[in-house]
Design an enzyme around this catalytic site. Structure first.
Site, mmCIF file in Angstrom:
data_model
loop_
_atom_site.group_PDB
_atom_site.id
_atom_site.type_symbol
_atom_site.label_atom_id
_atom_site.label_comp_id
_atom_site.label_asym_id
_atom_site.label_seq_id
_atom_site.Cartn_x
_atom_site.Cartn_y
_atom_site.Cartn_z
ATOM 1 N N GLU A 122 0.883 -1.179 0.000
ATOM 2 C CA GLU A 122 0.000 0.000 0.000
ATOM 3 C C GLU A 122 0.909 1.214 0.000
ATOM 4 O O GLU A 122 1.472 1.572 1.032
ATOM 5 C CB GLU A 122 -0.897 -0.006 1.258
ATOM 6 C CG GLU A 122 -1.880 -1.151 1.326
ATOM 7 C CD GLU A 122 -3.072 -0.986 0.382
ATOM 8 O OE1 GLU A 122 -3.159 0.056 -0.305
ATOM 9 O OE2 GLU A 122 -3.907 -1.889 0.313
ATOM 10 N N CYS A 125 -2.106 9.491 2.694
ATOM 11 C CA CYS A 125 -1.648 8.905 1.428
ATOM 12 C C CYS A 125 -2.569 9.255 0.276
ATOM 13 O O CYS A 125 -2.130 9.417 -0.855
ATOM 14 C CB CYS A 125 -1.560 7.386 1.556
ATOM 15 S SG CYS A 125 -3.106 6.635 2.083
HETATM 16 P P1 NAD Z 1 8.274 4.808 4.885
HETATM 17 O O1 NAD Z 1 8.221 3.998 3.640
HETATM 18 O O2 NAD Z 1 9.444 5.680 5.117
HETATM 19 O O3 NAD Z 1 8.177 3.859 6.188
HETATM 20 C C1 NAD Z 1 7.176 2.881 6.348
HETATM 21 C C2 NAD Z 1 7.692 1.777 7.263
HETATM 22 O O4 NAD Z 1 8.825 1.159 6.651
HETATM 23 C C3 NAD Z 1 8.129 2.224 8.652
HETATM 24 O O5 NAD Z 1 7.672 1.291 9.604
HETATM 25 C C4 NAD Z 1 9.656 2.227 8.574
HETATM 26 O O6 NAD Z 1 10.279 1.915 9.793
HETATM 27 C C5 NAD Z 1 9.927 1.145 7.546
HETATM 28 N N1 NAD Z 1 11.143 1.411 6.762
HETATM 29 C C6 NAD Z 1 11.659 2.627 6.437
HETATM 30 N N2 NAD Z 1 12.780 2.472 5.687
HETATM 31 C C7 NAD Z 1 12.973 1.140 5.553
HETATM 32 C C8 NAD Z 1 13.959 0.352 4.891
HETATM 33 N N3 NAD Z 1 14.975 0.911 4.247
HETATM 34 N N4 NAD Z 1 13.850 -1.000 4.958
HETATM 35 C C9 NAD Z 1 12.819 -1.582 5.610
HETATM 36 N N5 NAD Z 1 11.862 -0.880 6.257
HETATM 37 C C10 NAD Z 1 11.920 0.460 6.241
HETATM 38 O O7 NAD Z 1 6.888 5.637 4.897
HETATM 39 P P2 NAD Z 1 6.397 6.727 5.933
HETATM 40 O O8 NAD Z 1 7.230 7.952 5.797
HETATM 41 O O9 NAD Z 1 6.245 6.123 7.278
HETATM 42 O O10 NAD Z 1 4.918 7.001 5.361
HETATM 43 C C11 NAD Z 1 4.662 7.864 4.310
HETATM 44 C C12 NAD Z 1 4.440 7.145 3.001
HETATM 45 O O11 NAD Z 1 3.477 6.107 3.165
HETATM 46 C C13 NAD Z 1 3.872 8.056 1.931
HETATM 47 O O12 NAD Z 1 4.457 7.785 0.692
HETATM 48 C C14 NAD Z 1 2.389 7.697 1.921
HETATM 49 O O13 NAD Z 1 1.717 8.009 0.720
HETATM 50 C C15 NAD Z 1 2.457 6.232 2.172
HETATM 51 N N6 NAD Z 1 1.196 5.725 2.714
HETATM 52 C C16 NAD Z 1 0.434 4.894 1.963
HETATM 53 C C17 NAD Z 1 -0.799 4.470 2.452
HETATM 54 C C18 NAD Z 1 -1.697 3.554 1.665
HETATM 55 O O14 NAD Z 1 -2.657 3.034 2.239
HETATM 56 N N7 NAD Z 1 -1.469 3.331 0.384
HETATM 57 C C19 NAD Z 1 -1.221 4.873 3.721
HETATM 58 C C20 NAD Z 1 -0.389 5.712 4.446
HETATM 59 C C21 NAD Z 1 0.817 6.131 3.950
#
Ligand code: NAD
Length: 476
Positions: free
Chosen positions: A220, A254
């Site tokens: 997602e 998002c």
């Molecule tokens: P992110 O991708 O930075 O982090 C998400 C999760 O991944 C966190 O738990 C983090 O600890 C982990 N993570 C971060 N870097 C990682 C890596 N290198 N390897 C493994 N795990 C890692 O996202 P964010 O900043 O927390 O959230 C914002 C993003 O999420 C935006 O792009 C937003 O659009 C998206 N989002 C999508 C939805 C949806 O339902 N489609 C909902 C909410 C947010």
């Protein structure tokens, strides 16, 4: 698997937890639907009885207003649990499907089998909702789960950690807190399904890790969700709905409207109506009402969003409303920008903050082309009274989901599949669609004993069989 990868798994601190969930998941697969429903009820009741704790955690994390917590973190979780409890018997029941004439005498059905041990990785922007919704789907499908909350919202992460310790044994559901390294250690284990919510960039890392174990994924993701306001739109209605959808959660959603195409014939009127609505909803005697407006989650994101705003000015764009940022408070005013070139950062990056660019357009075909030339969006919003325009947009623009004369609310209908396409996501969630994401749809063909149609085609292949086979290949 090379030696380094093997060593990493052998020294992985989560291997014991993973193995204990594996044993439990085998038992759960044979368990009853009634048992799954009882667990969903536990979650629903806990959430209903602990609203105040959830509201406090979200306030401590980024000063999210109480009404927004109730509407966007608590209600969707309670509703999802209720929906699953009411429908699970129907979803999980094996379904008969037709059997072709070539298999005359046999019967066919689809059985829904739990996948096993699931990993759920959540982002920070709806830190309660986005951990609990996939968990409800995973439990409905009969799985165990390890939950990895975002490290950027520590109060909510701790609350969900405590909640799960209270409700479940850790061999069934367990929260693992930590940063990127923790996430990567978890990702190296051979889960049966990974449900990741986050950015497209990290989505690629997750998919690469999953590929090593051939683990299925639901991704997602995010991106830029466009809005089209055509010349027939109800201007006041569109402005009210956009302001709410965009600026709730301080634009950190998002599916928040990311940029808006407005028909040139109504551009000025729409811009001034937007300002009127913003003033009405978020300002008191000329100052922003801080109680009703969440903050940017941390300093890093505050700097990221303010630098997008600085870029708007540098490239000749205009700040038409708001624009003030208070460092130290992570507060950025609701902001409207205009006259921004396509190459500006605000038009290239996912904004994920309270900035809304407006772009004038004259031809709907031009808008459809412009959106279609970008990565496929997670959501697309269209405000219009024209059936022709809305039908054209639904048909011609690829997007995860569409709202006509509304923004963001498609998320709340549990009967609609939620998710993106390619860059905005892979796979769908919510309600039945989430149950399917966490299930293996197992095909079962039951054949009769004795004479069956296919036995007529067994070797040795004589002329009669060959002719019969030619007939079957052509007509059946
Ligand atoms: P992110 O991708 O930075 O982090 C998400 C999760 O991944 C966190 O738990 C983090 O600890 C982990 N993570 C971060 N870097 C990682 C890596 N290198 N390897 C493994 N795990 C890692 O996202 P964010 O900043 O927390 O959230 C914002 C993003 O999420 C935006 O792009 C937003 O659009 C998206 N989002 C999508 C939805 C949806 O339902 N489609 C909902 C909410 C947010």
């Amino acid at each position: 698997m090379n030696t380094a990868e093997r060593t990493q798994i052998e020294t992985n601190p989560f291997i014991e937890l993973f193995e204990s969930q594996k044993i439990k998941s085998q038992k759960l697969r044979a368990g009853s639907i009634k048992g799954r429903k009882a667990k969903l009820k536990l979650i629903k009741n806990w959430v209903t009885n602990n609203n105040d704790k959830i509201i406090k955690a979200l306030y401590d994390d980024f000063k999210k207003p109480e009404v927004e917590v109730l509407l966007s973190e608590i209600q969707p979780v309670v509703a999802a649990a209720r929906h699953a409890i009411s429908n699970l018997h129907r979803w999980a029941r094996p379904k008969s499907v037709p059997t072709p004439l070539t298999l005359f005498g046999a019967t066919s059905s689809i059985h829904y089998e739990s996948k096993g041990v699931c990993l759920i990785i959540a982002p920070w922007n709806y830190p309660f909702n986005l951990l609990l919704l996939p968990l409800i789907e995973a439990i409905a499908a009969g799985n165990t789960a390890i939950l990895k909350p975002s490290e950027l919202t520590p109060y909510t992460a701790q609350l969900v950690d405590d909640m799960m310790l209270e409700l479940f044994d850790e061999n069934e559901v367990k929260v693992v807190q930590g940063e990127v390294k923790t996430s990567q250690q978890l990702l190296s284990l051979s889960f049966d399904h990974i449900f990741f919510t986050g950015s497209p960039a990290v989505g690629k890392i997750v998919m690469e890790a999953a590929a090593k174990n051939l683990t299925s994924v639901t991704l997602e993701l995010g991106g830029k969700s466009p809005v089209i306001i055509d010349e027939t739109a109800n201007i006041k209605d569109a402005a009210e709905k956009l302001v709410w959808g965009k600026f709730m959660n301080c634009g950190q959603t998002c599916i928040a409207p990311d940029y808006v195409y407005v028909h040139s014939s109504i551009f000025d009127r729409f811009e001034s109506e937007l300002k009127k609505q913003l003033t009405k909803e978020y300002y008191k005697e000329g100052s922003i009402n801080k109680n009703d407006f969440a903050r940017i989650v941390n300093e890093r994101h505050f700097t990221r969003v303010t630098s997008i705003l600085e870029d708007v000015v540098e490239v000749g764009g205009k700040i038409s409303f708001g624009g003030t940022a208070v460092a130290g408070e992570n507060l950025i005013e609701p902001t409207i920008v205009t006259d921004v070139p396509e190459s500006s950062r605000v038009m290239q990056e996912e904004i994920f903050g309270p900035i809304l660019p407006l772009i004038k357009y004259d031809s709907i075909e031009g808008v459809i082309d412009a959106i279609s030339n970008k990565p496929k969006p997670l959501a697309l919003y269209c405000f219009s009274k024209s059936k022709k325009n809305t039908a054209k947009i639904i048909k011609e623009v690829s997007a995860g989901g569409v709202c006509i004369n509304e923004s963001v609310l498609h998320f709340t209908n549990h009967d609609l599949p939620f998710g993106g396409v390619n860059n905005s996501g892979i796979g769908k969630s919510h309600g039945y669609h989430g149950f399917i994401a966490f299930s293996n749809e197992k095909s079962v063909l039951k054949q009769r004993i004795g004479i069956t149609s296919i036995k007529f085609f067994y070797p040795p292949y004589n002329n009669v069989i060959t002719k019969l086979t030619r007939f079957v290949a052509k007509y059946l």
